[in-house]
Design a protein around this motif. Structure first.
Motif, PDB file in Angstrom:
ATOM      1  N   GLU A 103      44.424  54.156  47.632  1.00  0.00           N
ATOM      2  CA  GLU A 103      43.666  55.111  48.439  1.00  0.00           C
ATOM      3  C   GLU A 103      42.430  54.446  49.047  1.00  0.00           C
ATOM      4  N   ALA A 104      41.724  53.655  48.253  1.00  0.00           N
ATOM      5  CA  ALA A 104      40.534  52.964  48.761  1.00  0.00           C
ATOM      6  C   ALA A 104      40.929  51.989  49.870  1.00  0.00           C
ATOM      7  N   TYR A 105      42.039  51.281  49.690  1.00  0.00           N
ATOM      8  CA  TYR A 105      42.503  50.375  50.738  1.00  0.00           C
ATOM      9  C   TYR A 105      42.893  51.161  51.994  1.00  0.00           C
ATOM     10  N   ARG A 106      43.619  52.250  51.814  1.00  0.00           N
ATOM     11  CA  ARG A 106      44.088  53.056  52.945  1.00  0.00           C
ATOM     12  C   ARG A 106      42.919  53.532  53.803  1.00  0.00           C
ATOM     13  N   LEU A 107      41.840  53.950  53.164  1.00  0.00           N
ATOM     14  CA  LEU A 107      40.684  54.469  53.889  1.00  0.00           C
ATOM     15  C   LEU A 107      39.841  53.367  54.533  1.00  0.00           C
ATOM     16  N   ASN A 108      39.964  52.132  54.047  1.00  0.00           N
ATOM     17  CA  ASN A 108      39.116  51.049  54.545  1.00  0.00           C
ATOM     18  C   ASN A 108      39.869  49.939  55.255  1.00  0.00           C
ATOM     19  N   LYS A 109      41.165  50.063  55.416  1.00  0.00           N
ATOM     20  CA  LYS A 109      41.931  48.977  56.024  1.00  0.00           C
ATOM     21  C   LYS A 109      41.559  48.746  57.484  1.00  0.00           C
ATOM     22  N   HIS A 110      40.955  49.730  58.122  1.00  0.00           N
ATOM     23  CA  HIS A 110      40.542  49.571  59.505  1.00  0.00           C
ATOM     24  C   HIS A 110      39.510  48.465  59.671  1.00  0.00           C
ATOM     25  N   LEU A 111      38.796  48.121  58.574  1.00  0.00           N
ATOM     26  CA  LEU A 111      37.817  47.032  58.621  1.00  0.00           C
ATOM     27  C   LEU A 111      38.479  45.695  58.935  1.00  0.00           C
ATOM     28  N   VAL A 112      39.731  45.542  58.501  1.00  0.00           N
ATOM     29  CA  VAL A 112      40.428  44.269  58.617  1.00  0.00           C
ATOM     30  C   VAL A 112      41.515  44.296  59.687  1.00  0.00           C
ATOM     31  N   PHE A 113      42.204  45.425  59.806  1.00  0.00           N
ATOM     32  CA  PHE A 113      43.461  45.475  60.548  1.00  0.00           C
ATOM     33  C   PHE A 113      43.389  44.887  61.950  1.00  0.00           C
ATOM     34  N   ASN A 114      42.392  45.220  62.741  1.00  0.00           N
ATOM     35  CA  ASN A 114      42.340  44.739  64.122  1.00  0.00           C
ATOM     36  C   ASN A 114      41.444  43.512  64.282  1.00  0.00           C
ATOM     37  N   ASN A 115      40.918  42.999  63.184  1.00  0.00           N
ATOM     38  CA  ASN A 115      39.960  41.901  63.262  1.00  0.00           C
ATOM     39  C   ASN A 115      40.509  40.563  62.777  1.00  0.00           C
ATOM     40  N   ILE A 116      41.810  40.487  62.523  1.00  0.00           N
ATOM     41  CA  ILE A 116      42.380  39.224  62.060  1.00  0.00           C
ATOM     42  C   ILE A 116      43.552  38.828  62.940  1.00  0.00           C
ATOM     43  N   GLU A 117      43.864  37.544  62.903  1.00  0.00           N
ATOM     44  CA  GLU A 117      45.054  37.036  63.575  1.00  0.00           C
ATOM     45  C   GLU A 117      45.960  36.454  62.515  1.00  0.00           C
ATOM     46  N   GLY A 118      47.249  36.693  62.645  1.00  0.00           N
ATOM     47  CA  GLY A 118      48.203  36.193  61.669  1.00  0.00           C
ATOM     48  C   GLY A 118      48.572  37.265  60.661  1.00  0.00           C
ATOM     49  N   ASP A 119      49.545  36.942  59.820  1.00  0.00           N
ATOM     50  CA  ASP A 119      50.031  37.868  58.807  1.00  0.00           C
ATOM     51  C   ASP A 119      49.530  37.437  57.435  1.00  0.00           C
ATOM     52  N   PHE A 120      49.191  38.428  56.608  1.00  0.00           N
ATOM     53  CA  PHE A 120      48.677  38.151  55.274  1.00  0.00           C
ATOM     54  C   PHE A 120      49.338  39.057  54.244  1.00  0.00           C
ATOM     55  N   ALA A 121      49.453  38.545  53.030  1.00  0.00           N
ATOM     56  CA  ALA A 121      49.871  39.356  51.888  1.00  0.00           C
ATOM     57  C   ALA A 121      48.640  39.506  51.001  1.00  0.00           C
ATOM     58  N   PHE A 122      48.304  40.749  50.652  1.00  0.00           N
ATOM     59  CA  PHE A 122      47.153  41.050  49.802  1.00  0.00           C
ATOM     60  C   PHE A 122      47.652  41.542  48.451  1.00  0.00           C
ATOM     61  N   LEU A 123      46.905  41.217  47.399  1.00  0.00           N
ATOM     62  CA  LEU A 123      47.165  41.770  46.086  1.00  0.00           C
ATOM     63  C   LEU A 123      45.826  42.148  45.476  1.00  0.00           C
ATOM     64  N   PHE A 124      45.652  43.435  45.193  1.00  0.00           N
ATOM     65  CA  PHE A 124      44.428  43.922  44.570  1.00  0.00           C
ATOM     66  C   PHE A 124      44.670  44.036  43.070  1.00  0.00           C
ATOM     67  N   LEU A 125      43.882  43.304  42.289  1.00  0.00           N
ATOM     68  CA  LEU A 125      43.985  43.313  40.831  1.00  0.00           C
ATOM     69  C   LEU A 125      42.794  44.068  40.258  1.00  0.00           C
ATOM     70  N   TYR A 126      43.058  44.981  39.340  1.00  0.00           N
ATOM     71  CA  TYR A 126      41.956  45.673  38.675  1.00  0.00           C
ATOM     72  C   TYR A 126      41.570  44.865  37.445  1.00  0.00           C
TER      73      TYR A 126
END
Length: 137
Positions: A82-105
């Protein structure tokens, strides 16, 4: 609820295509992924190539060793998504290329949404800084 930007209401979705499911990519993230920490969450990421649309695929992990109850692990994973969903706009249009993310608690106690949200924001901003510096060098 007028939280939508000029990009339309789909901005805050987290579709099935954005979920990281590839076992090889998970292994690659743990072995050779770069990491950023903002307690109680750590972000592992790796540059990769996707054929099916989204530039970023995301996975979330809550450790079974610290949280024996599946209910608690699932709650943590829901908070991370949920936190990623609400904040992904910070990254989505500001990067070039494809990335795989893994959030670890990493924490030992059950987090509140505010804790998770602030650390996800810090991680995404840190990721942008790190990637923009690597492009320049």
């Amino acid at each position: 609820m007028s939280e939508t930007s000029n990009e339309g209401p789909k901005t805050f979705s987290f579709s099935k295509k954005e979920k990281l499911k590839n076992k090889k990519l998970f292994e690659e993230l743990f072995i050779g992924g770069k990491g950023i920490s903002a307690f109680p969450v750590k972000l592992l990421y790796v540059r990769t190539q996707f054929d099916d649309g989204p530039h970023i695929k995301v996975g979330v992990v809550a450790p079974k060793k610290k949280f024996k109850s599946a209910v608690k692990r699932n709650r943590i994973k829901r908070l991370l998504r949920e936190a990623y969903r609400l904040n992904k706009h910070l990254v989505f249009n500001n990067i070039e290329g494809d990335f795989a993310f893994l959030f670890l608690y990493l924490g030992k106690q059950m987090p509140t949404f505010e804790e998770v949200d602030t650390s996800i924001k810090q991680l995404l901003k840190g990721f942008l800084k790190k990637e923009s510096h690597e492009k320049i060098d």
